[in-house]
Design an enzyme around this catalytic site. Structure first.
Site: not given
Ligand SMILES: Cc1cc2nc3c(=O)[nH]c(=O)nc-3n(C[C@H](O)[C@H](O)[C@H](O)COP(=O)(O)OP(=O)(O)OC[C@H]3O[C@@H](n4cnc5c(N)ncnc54)[C@H](O)[C@@H]3O)c2cc1C
Ligand code: FES
Ligand code: FES
Length: 1334
Positions: A115, A268, A270, A355, A919, A1264, A1266
């Protein structure tokens, strides 16, 4: 500090972007797609979990002069974080207008797109990999793609594309004993008994444009200048609701934190990003440090390694890999364990963004690093304007105890990981639903230090994923001090841990007994790891592991999936220019790879366009007492809210009600629709609609509850032949059983999307929608708007995956969207977010099968009495039809002489389940297979022996009375047996198992007979339209929808063969009700069959007309002939038509001839199971298919592989979790795990039989789409075989009851051992579980 707004400077694909008024709430993804009109970057989930939005970010560090390139998820990247950054999107990598990048070219030419919705993300992950490693290793390739999901291809082809860049692309690189795994086969058995030669590849590596790293976009010099020259001054961006502060010095960071102590330090994003988006947490101020060197320190000191909090997890991984290599092993125990955890933590995009500091401070309950950092006695260095201090990263910090936590005004500067000492051991453990890119179900960090006398002097055991905080088993550790490292100590440790780490029965996340078992299973593994190390260090004092216990420590088969393909050779007489039977690349393959392929939501905004967001029910069965729209309506930008009242009598269409009137029947039931001037505002307002409910009884969620309440749709369906009762009497043995099979989410990568544009004249409406059934959309929209169908035109260029899920519910969503557009006379767009999509739309039906089977002692089945129940959900949708198709195909490949099978669709309070690839057959077939396995167990035979003895042979009759020729089935079965070296490998598996108590292998082979046809002539009719223009070019249109299966490519092949014209001369724009009226739905494996016959018909009509002209000028060109035809007033446009296959079924009699032909096949799979964690790895699958004459073997291979992997997900990993009140918990890729690259069998061998059957299908081809899904159950049965071996060895009574999916939880709990028997169990009814099985 000054808070003067700054200007944001960055570059996208080498072009400078300057934003004066950037809103800090804006993420890069919508900005690219909407503001910069770069829609190549896709939105698949919005949560970092699918990789569709992958871009490459490049950052220049003026202090080192280095540029860091890394992949990132644009959906979680705040725009404000991009100052000075160069963003590369798929459009910047290459295009059809400039030049293709080798990555784009290769992913298309290796047939790695279907797709195409995931393809830009795949391209960008590979591109970022190659920017850093132009010749990556297989491990780096696996790592780079681990965070990208694809629902269509099954990944093998994508991995092949990546492999063409690898150092050694012709070998698996997973060498055991110096031999390539493809040479040695598995378990030492050869790859194929016949040593079959694979046909020439479907692509030729020699033709690839070489990768030339010097040709890549350079880092924009102006950004370098900016970085070097800009004043070291904080940047500030102010939006309506949020202020973003980016300090660039440590001093300013501390100042900002002191001024806004509650503001998060976003690195980050995240963690903060998903929290804001999905949990509704709002931060008015965000502090996001940029380029502060103090946060990026890497210091190797005498006592440990200090890592800056600002380093990304990917950078940490690189540092650790380096340090671990250089320092002695005894010093790096913690570092090694951290590295191990990082290898499976999320995908490379998340690791590159996230981070270390963000990870530590956010303290996720399932954090993979924190338990280990705490076990390793790490220290946090924190700083505020008041000064620096150190805090231990321990249980109290993880528990957020105020006295052990950071103060609001403090920032984390760095963390020191101490080196380990001699006699100190550290290990990390994790179990997740998927090996990569899945958060842990449970993880752990453990450390032990032995004093001089060999007794435990220090011990730390921490668990994550088990409750409201990461937990340290402090008491356990204290009580074990002073004890020797023995089995007795292990036993005591297990008992103590289970007493201390309590996971209540109602714990969020469910899987409670599994999680309890993992606590002690990990402990056992730690015990073994340490014992092994001790024995290595002092063999005289510590014996080596005995009793096969090393098998508990061995890794599961690690190889990354690769495959071979044996397909039918070409007829030497076939003209070289005739493309039929050739592995032609997907027509849109290159456009998928460059991001130029347009999907519904990629259409540019229409003037004054509005957005629509649905309000859905939070209750499963309730009366709507009141609905208050006032607050929502008062919000800025809100234009209207459409309710059932507005729709009036247009609220119903056939069986469907568009919006709820006075009651709701499931969580996710559509209640009303908010229309606003932006998507964000529509969604914000939708949250402000206040609804008061009153729960109604009964609440029916499960099939069992539906049976209890007699809650069914319509009457039962029944098929019967022979005399079941009499045959049961004659049987040697009779068995009764039940089989439960869970549902499945479509998880098409493109969510439900539509754009409705009123044309302003004659009430015309254009509906652009991602659907498989434009006619239905046209009908439902026309009926809702009370317009004739000729005013409503529905257009589909391509669909980003559908699998059956873009028909009925899409119609309902489109009807409401069209109603709003009509009412407001403005274009309205509605695109569901992933979570909404999963909530609102149903998926594959869960099934319950009950059977009574009579059989002879040699395994022959003489009678089968079967009942099927499917969970239809709250409205009928296609549930009854699914029951019918399930019944008609339920016997799979077996002759069942006396059969009675009844089926019913249950009405429950769940969203309506609907069509999904296969299906009904994947469920019905599994129930029959499970019954056969039970018979085999009873007879003391192998399942394969029982399958073989019951196989159809020669000309047979199906239960509905239709005659079929099953020769192809027998050939597939015997060839699969031979190619997989079944008997040799059976013996090898048994040998392996005899010496391996904790890892077991399993082998299983299943046959397939998949009847193709719709059971109704009218539903098989198809039309096509072929225009020849005066320059000799051709425009083709037909009624089929391109949703990845390559139907448009095949149709071009048909035109090319028929008109003897190069494919490049033929064009296909889109499917539209304007050109092809009344087309049937695309689905049921027959899209190419039916439309192809119509296309062929149109071409033949044209040829008949043009024949006199062509024969008069045989050397002429199409331009000459077209001009001559025009001059002679001969029409150059023809409609082609196919009336549908003759088919019928009479449900009164249970008889008919519903199908046109059968696809036959067989699959053999081998797996390795980790009995301690329940994880499995598919190490080899062989599939043999009888596909007739393949029109395009590359596309057909893709269909088989993609379906197989989707089936594997269905039967082994995909689990929908519902609360006891009927709310879906699993609403995104984070919770619902479709297979990823790590799940591809280490070896995947596909072969197509030489054509065996002449038929009246299109060039004797077979559909093919399904059938391959069912073959995924070979993996389930292989797991069952492995688990059975474990149970036999342990002398366990009874069998593992078969149910699907066979998840790690079920596998682990079935491999009963002293650890499973140790865990506490809750009495049923003593708690309210988090989820209920549906
Ligand atoms: C799709 C997805 C999959 C993931 N899978 C896993 C996994 O398999 N295993 C796992 O362990 N984790 C997993 N995570 C979590 C991920 O590890 C954490 O979200 C990430 O490490 C947070 O880091 P960041 O820099 O993005 O934090 P941010 O979102 O930028 O900050 C997070 C928090 O930390 C505080 N902070 C950051 N830096 C500082 C600093 N220097 N001093 C004081 N406070 C600070 C911020 O105030 C905030 O509250 C996943 C996340 C996502 C989105
Ligand atoms: S080709 Fe990867 S989702 Fe369809
Ligand atoms: S859309 Fe960003 S990861 Fe899925």
């Amino acid at each position: 500090m000054e808070l003067e707004p700054s200007t944001l400077h960055f570059c996208v694909n080498g072009r400078r972007v300057v934003e004066e008024n950037v809103d800090p709430e804006t993420m890069l993804l919508p900005y690219l797609r909407r503001n910069l009109r770069l829609p190549g970057t896709k939105n698949g989930c919005g949560s970092g979990g699918c990789g569709a939005c992958t871009v490459m970010l490049s950052r220049f560090d003026p202090s080192t002069g280095q540029i860091r390139h890394y992949p990132a998820n644009a959906c979680l990247t705040p725009l404000c974080s991009l100052h000075g950054v160069a963003v590369t999107t798929v459009e910047g990598v290459g295009s059809t207008r400039t030049r293709l990048h080798p990555v784009q070219e290769r992913i298309a030419r290796t047939h790695g797109t279907q797709c195409g919705f995931c393809t830009p993300g795949m391209v960008m992950s590979l591109y970022a990999l190659l920017r850093n490693h132009p010749q990556p290793s297989e491990e780096q390739l696996a790592d780079a793609l681990a965070g990208n999901l694809c629902r269509c291809t099954g990944y093998r082809a994508i991995l092949d594309a990546g492999r063409t860049f690898c150092k050694v692309s012709g070998c698996c690189q997973s060498k055991e004993n110096g031999v390539c795994c493809l040479d040695q086969g598995v378990n030492g058995a050869p790859g194929s008994e016949e040593g079959g030669q694979t046909s020439p590849e479907c692509f030729s590596e020699e033709e690839f444009v070489p990768l030339d790293p010097t040709q890549e976009l350079i880092f924009p010099p102006e950004l370098m200048m900016l970085a070097k020259k800009q004043p070291r001054k904080s940047r500030v961006f102010k939006g309506d609701r949020m202020t973003w502060i980016s300090p660039v010095t440590l001093k300013d960071l501390l100042k900002a934190k002191s001024k806004f102590p509650q503001a998060p330090v976003v690195m980050g994003n995240t963690s903060v990003g998903p929290e804001m988006k999905f949990k509704g947490i709002f931060h008015p101020v965000i502090i996001s440090p940029d380029g502060i060197e103090d946060l990026n320190v890497i210091k190797q000191e005498c006592n440990g390694l200090t890592l800056g909090a600002g380093l990304s997890l990917a950078q940490v991984q690189d540092v650790l890999a380096d340090v671990v290599q250089r320092l002695p092993e005894e010093k790096t125990q913690t570092l090694h364990a951290l590295l191990q955890q990082l290898q499976t933590l999320a995908g490379s995009q998340i690791r590159s963004m996230a981070s270390l500091g963000g990870h530590i401070v956010s303290r996720h309950l399932d954090s993979d690093l924190n338990p280990l950092l705490a076990a390793g006695s790490c220290t946090l260095h924190v700083l505020s304007e008041e000064g620096a201090r150190q805090i231990p990263l321990d249980e109290r910090f993880l528990d957020r105890s105020p006295s052990a936590d950071l103060k609001p005004q403090e920032v984390l500067l760095s963390v020191t990981v101490p080196y380990t000492r001699k006699w100190e051991f550290v290990s990390a453990f994790r179990q997740a639903q998927r090996k990569r890119s899945a958060r842990a179900t449970v993880n752990a960090g453990m450390r032990v230090f032995f004093g001089g006398d060999g007794v435990i002097t220090e011990l730390s055991i921490l668990y994550g994923g088990i409750g409201p905080a990461i937990l340290c088993a402090t008491d356990t550790c204290r009580k074990l001090l002073g004890r020797p490292w023995t089995e007795d100590t292990l036993g005591e440790a297990c008992r103590l841990v289970l007493g201390e780490v309590i996971i209540p029965g109602a714990a969020p996340g469910g899987r409670v007994e599994f999680r309890r078992t993992l606590l002690v299973s990990f402990l056992f593994r730690f015990y073994l790891q340490v014992s092994q190390s001790l024995s290595r260090m002092d063999p005289s004092r510590y014996p080596s592991l005995a009793g096969g216990n090393e098998s508990a420590l061995a890794d599961l088969h690690p190889a990354l999936g690769r495959g071979t393909f044996e397909h039918q050779g070409m007829d030497p007489m076939q003209l070289p220019q005739d493309p039929i039977g050739r592995p032609i690349m997907h027509l849109s393959g290159v456009k998928h790879a460059t991001g130029e392929a347009i999907y519904c939501d990629d259409l540019p905004a229409v003037d004054r366009e509005l957005s629509l967001a649905f309000v859905t029910s939070s209750r499963a069965h309730a009366a709507i007492v009141s609905m208050d729209l006032s607050e929502a309506l008062s919000l800025p930008g809100v234009v209207d809210i459409v309710t059932a009242k507005h729709l009036g009598d247009a609220n119903c269409f056939a069986e469907e009600t568009l919006l709820a009137t006075d009651k709701v029947l499931c969580v996710g039931h559509l209640i009303c629709a908010v229309v606003a001037d932006s998507e964000v505002r529509a969604k914000q307002a939708a949250k402000k609609v206040r609804i008061v409910y009153q729960d109604l009884e009964p609440l029916i969620l499960t099939i069992e509850e539906a049976i209890q309440h007699n809650s069914f749709f319509e009457t039962e369906r029944k098929l019967e032949n022979g005399d079941v009762e009499a045959a049961l009497q004659m049987a040697d043995q009779v068995l009764q059983g039940t089989v439960h099979m869970g549902g499945q989410e479509h998880f098409y990568m493109e969510t439900q999307s539509m754009l409705v544009v009123p044309r302003g004249e004659d009430q015309e409406m254009d509906v652009y929608v991602s659907t498989q059934f434009p006619r239905y959309i046209q009908d439902i929209v026309a009926a809702t708007l009370k317009l004739p169908a000729n005013k409503v035109m529905c257009h589909v260029r391509r669909v980003g995956g559908a699998f059956g899920g873009k028909v009925i519910k899409t119609g309902v969503l489109a009807a409401v969207t069209a109603f709003a557009a009509h009412r407001l006379d403005r274009a309205v767009r509605c695109v569901l977010e992933r979570g909404e999509d999963m909530l609102i739309t149903g998926g594959r039906h869960p099934y319950l099968g009950k059977y009574k089977v009579g059989f002879k002692n040699d395994g022959r089945i003489v009678a089968l009495d079967m009942e099927h129940y499917n969970n239809g959900g709250s409205t009928l949708d296609e549930s009854l039809w699914v029951v019918e198709m399930g019944l008609l195909k339920m016997e799979n490949a077996y002759k069942l002489p006396n059969l009675r099978c009844r089926g019913r669709a249950c009405r429950t309070n769940l969203p309506a389940n609907t069509a999904l690839r296969g299906f009904g057959f994947p469920q019905a077939g599994l129930i029959t297979e499970a019954c056969l396995v039970e018979v085999a167990t009873k007879c003391g035979l192998s399942p394969e022996e029982v399958r073989e003895v019951n196989l159809y042979q020669g000309i047979e009759r199906m239960p509905c009375g239709q005659e079929i020729n099953t020769e192809g089935l027998a050939r597939c079965w015997s060839e699969c047996k031979a190619k997989s070296a079944f008997s040799l490998r059976r013996a090898a598996v048994d040998r392996f198992n005899a010496g391996s108590p904790w890892k077991k292998r399993g082998l299983a082979m299943v046959p397939l007979k998949f009847p193709v046809g719709i059971g109704n002539v009218a539903m098989g009719q198809a039309s096509a339209l072929v225009h020849i223009y005066l320059d000799g070019s051709v425009l083709l249109t037909h009624g089929g929808i391109e949703m990845g299966q390559g139907v448009h490519t095949k149709m071009l092949q048909v035109v090319s063969r028929e008109l003897k014209m190069p494919m490049g001369n033929i064009h296909l724009r889109r499917t539209s009700t304007e050109t092809i009226p009344n087309a049937n739905a695309s689905g049921g494996s027959v899209v190419a069959d039916l439309n192809g016959l119509a296309v062929k018909d149109a071409c033949q009509t044209l040829l008949r007309r043009l024949e006199p002209i062509i024969s008069k000028n045989p050397r002429g060109t199409w331009k000459d002939w077209a001009q001559a035809a025009f001059d002679q007033s001969i029409s150059l446009s023809a409609i082609g038509y196919f009336r549908g296959y003759e088919s019928n079924i009479d449900w009164e009699k249970g008889e008919g001839h519903p199908f046109e032909y059968c696809v036959y096949g067989a699959a053999c799979s081998e797996v390795e199971v980790d009995c301690l964690t329940g994880t499995h790895k598919n190490i080899r699958t062989d599939i043999v298919m009888d596909v007739g004459h393949s029109i395009n073997p590359a596309l057909d291979r893709g269909q088989v592989e993609g379906a197989f992997i989707q089936g594997m997900g269905l039967y082994t990993s995909e689990e929908l979790k519902y609360s006891p009140r009927g709310a879906l918990h699993t609403r995104g890729p984070d919770q619902y795990k479709i297979p990823a690259t790590c799940d591809v069998p280490a070896e995947l061998h596909i072969s197509f039989l030489p054509p065996s059957e002449n038929s009246n299908t299109l060039y004797s081809s077979k559909g093919l789409g399904e059938s391959g899904v069912f073959l995924g159950c070979s993996v389930l049965f292989a797991i069952w075989d492995a688990v059975s071996a474990a149970r036999r060895e342990r002398g366990l009574p009874g069998r593992l009851a078969l149910s699907s999916p066979l998840t790690p939880e079920k596998i682990r709990m079935a491999c009963e051992d002293r650890f499973t028997s140790m865990i506490p169990r809750d009495a049923p009814g003593s708690y309210v579980p988090w989820d209920v099985p549906i």
